[in-house]
Design a protein around this motif. Structure first.
Motif, PDB file in Angstrom:
ATOM      1  N   LEU A  11       1.919  -2.162   5.991  1.00  0.00           N
ATOM      2  CA  LEU A  11       0.615  -1.659   5.621  1.00  0.00           C
ATOM      3  C   LEU A  11      -0.314  -2.116   6.592  1.00  0.00           C
ATOM      4  O   LEU A  11      -0.513  -3.054   7.146  1.00  0.00           O
ATOM      5  CB  LEU A  11       0.226  -2.259   4.265  1.00  0.00           C
ATOM      6  N   PRO A  12      -1.435  -1.221   7.081  1.00  0.00           N
ATOM      7  CA  PRO A  12      -1.632  -0.050   6.391  1.00  0.00           C
ATOM      8  C   PRO A  12      -1.166   1.367   7.320  1.00  0.00           C
ATOM      9  O   PRO A  12      -1.502   2.163   7.386  1.00  0.00           O
ATOM     10  CB  PRO A  12      -3.247   0.285   6.395  1.00  0.00           C
ATOM     11  N   ARG A  13      -0.209   0.785   8.231  1.00  0.00           N
ATOM     12  CA  ARG A  13       0.298   1.886   9.141  1.00  0.00           C
ATOM     13  C   ARG A  13       1.426   2.955   8.495  1.00  0.00           C
ATOM     14  O   ARG A  13       1.069   4.208   8.861  1.00  0.00           O
ATOM     15  CB  ARG A  13       1.246   1.193  10.344  1.00  0.00           C
ATOM     16  N   ARG A  14       2.266   2.520   7.635  1.00  0.00           N
ATOM     17  CA  ARG A  14       3.064   3.559   7.104  1.00  0.00           C
ATOM     18  C   ARG A  14       2.439   4.119   5.699  1.00  0.00           C
ATOM     19  O   ARG A  14       2.784   5.217   5.205  1.00  0.00           O
ATOM     20  CB  ARG A  14       4.460   3.227   6.893  1.00  0.00           C
ATOM     21  N   ALA A  15       1.606   3.431   4.866  1.00  0.00           N
ATOM     22  CA  ALA A  15       1.067   3.755   3.758  1.00  0.00           C
ATOM     23  C   ALA A  15      -0.315   2.907   3.560  1.00  0.00           C
ATOM     24  O   ALA A  15      -0.467   2.053   4.311  1.00  0.00           O
ATOM     25  CB  ALA A  15       1.892   3.476   2.644  1.00  0.00           C
ATOM     26  N   LYS A  16      -1.083   3.446   2.692  1.00  0.00           N
ATOM     27  CA  LYS A  16      -2.374   2.800   2.542  1.00  0.00           C
ATOM     28  C   LYS A  16      -2.163   1.756   1.494  1.00  0.00           C
ATOM     29  O   LYS A  16      -3.176   0.638   1.692  1.00  0.00           O
ATOM     30  CB  LYS A  16      -3.454   3.835   1.870  1.00  0.00           C
ATOM     31  N   GLN A  17      -1.425   1.888   0.764  1.00  0.00           N
ATOM     32  CA  GLN A  17      -1.150   0.508  -0.230  1.00  0.00           C
ATOM     33  C   GLN A  17       0.360   0.439  -0.802  1.00  0.00           C
ATOM     34  O   GLN A  17       1.111   1.670  -0.452  1.00  0.00           O
ATOM     35  CB  GLN A  17      -2.127   0.834  -1.299  1.00  0.00           C
ATOM     36  N   LEU A  18       0.652  -0.427  -1.292  1.00  0.00           N
ATOM     37  CA  LEU A  18       2.017  -0.516  -1.977  1.00  0.00           C
ATOM     38  C   LEU A  18       2.169   0.589  -3.089  1.00  0.00           C
ATOM     39  O   LEU A  18       1.189   0.842  -3.779  1.00  0.00           O
ATOM     40  CB  LEU A  18       2.342  -2.066  -2.650  1.00  0.00           C
ATOM     41  N   PRO A  19       3.299   1.076  -3.193  1.00  0.00           N
ATOM     42  CA  PRO A  19       3.519   2.142  -4.431  1.00  0.00           C
ATOM     43  C   PRO A  19       3.388   1.653  -5.852  1.00  0.00           C
ATOM     44  O   PRO A  19       3.534   0.597  -6.083  1.00  0.00           O
ATOM     45  CB  PRO A  19       4.994   2.405  -4.056  1.00  0.00           C
ATOM     46  N   VAL A  20       2.717   2.526  -6.477  1.00  0.00           N
ATOM     47  CA  VAL A  20       2.384   1.981  -7.790  1.00  0.00           C
ATOM     48  C   VAL A  20       3.768   1.438  -8.398  1.00  0.00           C
ATOM     49  O   VAL A  20       3.558   0.487  -9.385  1.00  0.00           O
ATOM     50  CB  VAL A  20       1.709   3.295  -8.644  1.00  0.00           C
ATOM     51  N   PRO A  21       4.688   1.978  -8.666  1.00  0.00           N
ATOM     52  CA  PRO A  21       5.999   1.677  -9.488  1.00  0.00           C
ATOM     53  C   PRO A  21       6.237   0.230  -8.909  1.00  0.00           C
ATOM     54  O   PRO A  21       6.633  -0.515  -9.641  1.00  0.00           O
ATOM     55  CB  PRO A  21       7.143   2.496  -9.039  1.00  0.00           C
ATOM     56  N   LEU A  22       6.131  -0.087  -7.583  1.00  0.00           N
ATOM     57  CA  LEU A  22       6.396  -1.511  -7.166  1.00  0.00           C
ATOM     58  C   LEU A  22       5.389  -2.266  -7.499  1.00  0.00           C
ATOM     59  O   LEU A  22       5.698  -3.439  -8.301  1.00  0.00           O
ATOM     60  CB  LEU A  22       6.532  -1.347  -5.551  1.00  0.00           C
ATOM     61  N   LEU A  23       4.133  -2.200  -7.462  1.00  0.00           N
ATOM     62  CA  LEU A  23       2.982  -2.870  -8.062  1.00  0.00           C
ATOM     63  C   LEU A  23       3.171  -3.096  -9.629  1.00  0.00           C
ATOM     64  O   LEU A  23       2.978  -4.246  -9.962  1.00  0.00           O
ATOM     65  CB  LEU A  23       1.616  -2.449  -7.698  1.00  0.00           C
ATOM     66  N   ALA A  24       3.638  -2.239 -10.386  1.00  0.00           N
ATOM     67  CA  ALA A  24       4.003  -2.278 -11.661  1.00  0.00           C
ATOM     68  C   ALA A  24       5.076  -3.221 -12.113  1.00  0.00           C
ATOM     69  O   ALA A  24       5.091  -3.928 -13.278  1.00  0.00           O
ATOM     70  CB  ALA A  24       4.272  -1.146 -12.325  1.00  0.00           C
ATOM     71  N   GLU A  25       5.844  -3.720 -11.106  1.00  0.00           N
ATOM     72  CA  GLU A  25       6.889  -4.586 -11.525  1.00  0.00           C
ATOM     73  C   GLU A  25       6.294  -6.096 -11.276  1.00  0.00           C
ATOM     74  O   GLU A  25       7.087  -7.137 -11.722  1.00  0.00           O
ATOM     75  CB  GLU A  25       8.004  -4.383 -10.179  1.00  0.00           C
ATOM     76  N   LEU A  26       5.200  -6.272 -10.390  1.00  0.00           N
ATOM     77  CA  LEU A  26       4.697  -7.655 -10.101  1.00  0.00           C
ATOM     78  C   LEU A  26       4.616  -8.636 -11.406  1.00  0.00           C
ATOM     79  O   LEU A  26       4.799  -9.591 -11.441  1.00  0.00           O
ATOM     80  CB  LEU A  26       3.367  -7.623  -9.308  1.00  0.00           C
TER      81      LEU A  26
END
Length: 166
Positions: A11-26
């Motif tokens: 980040l932020p080269r390949r995406a602007k933020q971590l994907p929502v499903p991944l963040l939901a796992e935290l």
């Protein structure tokens, strides 16, 4: 114990933020592993602030600030299993034998770099896990990450999660 395993967020080269499903796992993870190539310190700050425990290393695309904050190799004992994290393990050919020789004191080695999910066990019993990348699938069909359960000294329910196409 619930484990969340990721690498190569770029980040932020390949995406602007971590994907929502991944963040939901935290919030469900007792331990978060990141096998390097963060690229930005904001992602490290985010995971440090939202993880109960973060075990992480720097990768080949990480600059001086990340290298100053993260080791090249990280180790931790969790519920009797000895974990290691490293970014690059070299070519796929011979990986199990090479890693078993380099890390004879580990039970599980988490690695990244290739963006190719990997789950094998060396003849010595060393389990090798690469979660792929949640932001940059390269030539893979999906962006991915791993979750696993650790209980009574056993790693179970190792699951590769495929993220939806953007």
């Amino acid at each position: 114990m619930r484990l969340l395993i990721m690498s190569d967020t770029h980040l932020p080269r390949r995406a602007k933020q971590l994907p929502v499903p991944l963040l939901a796992e935290l919030p469900h993870a007792d331990v978060v592993f990141h096998a390097g190539d963060w690229v930005d310190t904001a992602t490290l700050d985010l995971l440090e602030s939202r993880s109960r425990r973060l075990i992480a290393v720097h990768g080949n695309n990480d600059g001086p600030e990340l290298r100053a904050r993260l080791p090249e190799v990280a180790r931790a004992e969790l519920d009797g299993l000895r974990f290691g994290v490293v970014h690059d393990t070299g070519p796929a050919r011979g990986r199990e034998a090479r890693c078993a020789a380099r890390f004879p004191d580990l039970d599980v080695l988490v690695f990244g770099h290739s963006h190719i999910p990997w789950d094998t066990t060396a003849p010595t019993g060393l389990r090798l896990l690469n979660p792929g990348s949640p932001t940059d699938r390269r030539r893979q069909p999906h962006r991915t990450y791993l979750t696993a359960t650790l209980a009574d000294g056993a790693l179970t329910d190792v699951t590769l999660h495929r993220l939806p196409q953007r």
